[in-house]
Design a protein around this motif. Structure first.
Motif, short mmCIF file in Angstrom:
data_model
loop_
_atom_site.label_atom_id
_atom_site.label_comp_id
_atom_site.label_asym_id
_atom_site.label_seq_id
_atom_site.Cartn_x
_atom_site.Cartn_y
_atom_site.Cartn_z
N HIS A 1 17.46 -9.53 -13.22
CA HIS A 1 16.57 -10.15 -12.23
C HIS A 1 15.14 -9.61 -12.31
CE1 HIS A 1 20.36 -11.51 -10.45
NE2 HIS A 1 19.65 -12.39 -9.77
N ALA A 2 14.97 -8.39 -12.83
CA ALA A 2 13.63 -7.79 -12.92
C ALA A 2 13.54 -7.02 -14.23
CB ALA A 2 13.37 -6.88 -11.72
N PRO A 3 13.45 -7.73 -15.36
CA PRO A 3 13.51 -7.06 -16.68
C PRO A 3 12.34 -6.11 -16.95
CG PRO A 3 12.98 -9.40 -16.91
CD PRO A 3 13.38 -9.20 -15.49
N THR A 4 11.23 -6.26 -16.24
CA THR A 4 10.08 -5.39 -16.49
C THR A 4 10.00 -4.22 -15.50
OG1 THR A 4 8.67 -6.86 -15.18
CG2 THR A 4 8.72 -7.21 -17.56
N PHE A 5 10.99 -4.10 -14.62
CA PHE A 5 10.99 -2.99 -13.67
C PHE A 5 11.61 -1.76 -14.34
CE2 PHE A 5 13.34 -0.63 -10.31
CZ PHE A 5 12.24 -0.15 -9.62
N ASP B 1 5.12 8.90 -3.96
CA ASP B 1 5.54 9.79 -5.04
C ASP B 1 6.93 9.43 -5.54
OD1 ASP B 1 3.24 11.66 -4.96
OD2 ASP B 1 4.02 12.14 -2.97
N LEU B 2 7.75 8.91 -4.63
CA LEU B 2 9.12 8.54 -4.95
C LEU B 2 9.44 7.21 -4.29
CD1 LEU B 2 11.99 9.27 -6.09
CD2 LEU B 2 12.43 10.38 -3.88
N VAL B 3 9.97 6.26 -5.06
CA VAL B 3 10.43 4.98 -4.55
C VAL B 3 11.94 4.90 -4.78
CG1 VAL B 3 10.42 2.50 -4.94
CG2 VAL B 3 8.27 3.73 -4.84
N ILE B 4 12.68 4.56 -3.73
CA ILE B 4 14.14 4.52 -3.80
C ILE B 4 14.62 3.10 -3.54
CG2 ILE B 4 16.30 5.45 -2.88
CD1 ILE B 4 14.64 7.84 -1.84
N LEU B 5 15.48 2.60 -4.42
CA LEU B 5 16.16 1.32 -4.21
C LEU B 5 17.65 1.61 -4.05
CD1 LEU B 5 14.54 -1.10 -6.81
CD2 LEU B 5 14.34 -1.22 -4.34
N GLY B 6 18.26 1.09 -2.98
CA GLY B 6 19.67 1.29 -2.74
C GLY B 6 19.92 2.55 -1.94
N PRO B 7 21.17 2.73 -1.50
CA PRO B 7 22.29 1.81 -1.67
C PRO B 7 22.21 0.66 -0.68
CG PRO B 7 22.97 3.70 -0.37
CD PRO B 7 21.54 3.96 -0.78
N LEU C 1 6.06 -2.59 -7.08
CA LEU C 1 7.06 -1.67 -7.59
C LEU C 1 6.89 -1.40 -9.08
CD1 LEU C 1 10.14 -3.09 -5.66
CD2 LEU C 1 9.18 -0.80 -5.39
N GLU C 2 6.40 -2.38 -9.81
CA GLU C 2 6.18 -2.18 -11.25
C GLU C 2 4.93 -1.37 -11.54
OE1 GLU C 2 8.31 -6.27 -12.94
OE2 GLU C 2 6.13 -6.20 -12.67
N LYS C 3 3.90 -1.49 -10.70
CA LYS C 3 2.62 -0.83 -10.96
C LYS C 3 2.52 0.58 -10.38
CE LYS C 3 -1.21 -3.06 -10.59
NZ LYS C 3 -2.33 -3.88 -10.04
N THR C 4 3.36 0.91 -9.41
CA THR C 4 3.24 2.20 -8.76
C THR C 4 3.44 3.35 -9.75
OG1 THR C 4 4.07 3.61 -6.98
CG2 THR C 4 5.69 2.25 -8.10
N GLY C 5 2.76 4.43 -9.49
CA GLY C 5 2.94 5.63 -10.29
C GLY C 5 4.08 6.50 -9.79
N ALA C 6 4.81 6.02 -8.79
CA ALA C 6 5.90 6.79 -8.20
C ALA C 6 7.09 6.88 -9.16
CB ALA C 6 6.35 6.14 -6.89
N HIS C 7 7.88 7.93 -8.98
CA HIS C 7 9.16 8.05 -9.65
C HIS C 7 10.10 7.02 -9.03
CE1 HIS C 7 12.03 10.51 -12.03
NE2 HIS C 7 12.91 10.10 -11.14
N ARG C 8 10.83 6.28 -9.85
CA ARG C 8 11.68 5.20 -9.37
C ARG C 8 13.15 5.62 -9.44
NH1 ARG C 8 7.48 3.41 -12.41
NH2 ARG C 8 6.24 1.63 -11.68
N ASP D 1 0.83 -1.21 0.00
CA ASP D 1 0.00 0.00 0.00
C ASP D 1 0.87 1.26 0.00
OD1 ASP D 1 -2.26 -1.57 0.05
OD2 ASP D 1 -2.61 -1.35 2.20
N ALA D 2 1.95 1.25 0.77
CA ALA D 2 2.83 2.41 0.83
C ALA D 2 3.48 2.67 -0.53
CB ALA D 2 3.90 2.21 1.90
N ILE D 3 3.87 1.62 -1.22
CA ILE D 3 4.49 1.77 -2.54
C ILE D 3 3.47 2.30 -3.54
CG2 ILE D 3 5.47 0.47 -4.47
CD1 ILE D 3 6.76 -1.36 -2.32
#
Length: 297
Positions: free
Chosen positions: A235-239, A174-180, A200-207, A168-170
């Motif tokens: 590992h996640a070609p559609t992300f 507005d912004l999703v951060i992966l890393g570091p 993570l793939e469906k969210t409207g957030a900036h990645r 739900d949070a994802i």
């Protein structure tokens, strides 16, 4: 990263944390309390978000304090035991984390990626005499410390449910951060759990993907910055990635990294985000770089 985000006074932070740790105190607790979500990384996130006042700092230090001596408690951080106790009392790891967050005055919420403990499983080449041989290694600590080159990584159970609050949070972000972080054992697992990857793939957030300052021995030794992106895409070609953030001094060939980001539809942001002379990110500098990303939104 959480320390940097906490410096931005107009953001609502949710940390979604891996639950595959099997070393140290968390590993001992997993063996002694079957089914418990390993608390170590969750504790660290809570401490990073503790209120910047005397009460918050006291509780953060207490959470991080490890028992000394020679008894059964030796080596356990107070926060790990408290999170396990709260989970047993409340019957829900998310409720336990929320209660602990209230105690620390946390400037945000900490959630597990799943409410069941997970195990990292990796295929590693170069462990044996023949470099072509690939051996399957189980466990986060073993994967991070085994000599060789990680070819692929997965989490088990593969059908584990994503934590609903995390999904739900994802979705609302507005912004999703992966890393570091440790690329194969801390960053990629978020894209290996089917429900979390879908969120993570469906969210409207900036990645935003934030690259490490240097390769990590045992996981990404010898990797260039762009190879980190290659592994993520494999590992996640559609992300989809929108922005890649990296430290200026950590990128030897910025043109090559910019092209790698562009191949994935992303732009590259380079900034001085490391502590001068030290292999760690600088929270104030990282906060300024994050502010520039947020301003573009």
């Amino acid at each position: 990263m959480l320390g940097a985000l906490a410096l931005l006074d107009d953001v609502d932070i949710t940390a979604v944390v891996t639950v595959a740790d099997d070393g140290g105190s968390s590993g001992r607790l997993r063996r002694e309390v079957p089914g418990i979500v390993p608390p170590g990384d969750l504790r660290m996130a809570l401490a990073a978000l503790a209120a910047p006042d005397d009460r918050g700092e006291l509780w953060a230090r207490t959470f991080q304090h490890r028992f000394t001596g020679e008894g059964a408690l030796t080596g356990h951080p107070v926060g790990n035991l408290l999170l396990v106790g709260l989970t047993q009392v409340l019957g829900d790891p998310v409720a336990a984390l929320d209660a602990a967050g209230a105690l620390l005055g946390a400037r945000g919420r900490v959630l597990p990626m799943s409410t069941v403990p997970l195990e990292i499983v990796a295929d590693v080449a170069g462990v044996d005499a023949d470099p072509r041989d690939v051996r399957r290694i189980r466990g986060q600590v073993a994967v991070a410390s085994t000599p060789g080159r990680v070819r692929s990584v997965a989490v088990e159970p593969a059908d584990a449910e994503v934590c609903p609050a995390a999904a739900d949070a994802i979705a609302a972000a507005d912004l999703v951060i992966l890393g570091p972080g440790s690329w194969f054992t801390s960053v990629l697992p978020h894209l290996l759990l089917p429900g979390l990857r879908l969120a993570l793939e469906k969210t409207g957030a900036h990645r935003l993907v934030v690259l490490n300052l240097a390769p990590q021995p045992g996981e990404t030794e010898g990797f260039s910055p762009e190879q980190h992106l290659d592994v993520l895409s494999a590992h996640a070609p559609t992300f989809r990635i929108d922005t890649v953030l990296a430290d200026t001094d950590a990128v030897a060939l910025p043109g090559r990294l910019s092209a790698a980001a562009g191949d994935r539809g992303a732009r590259l942001d380079l900034a001085g985000i490391a502590v001068p002379g030290a292999p760690r990110h600088d929270p104030p500098a990282l906060a300024r770089a994050l502010r520039r990303v947020l301003d573009r939104l």
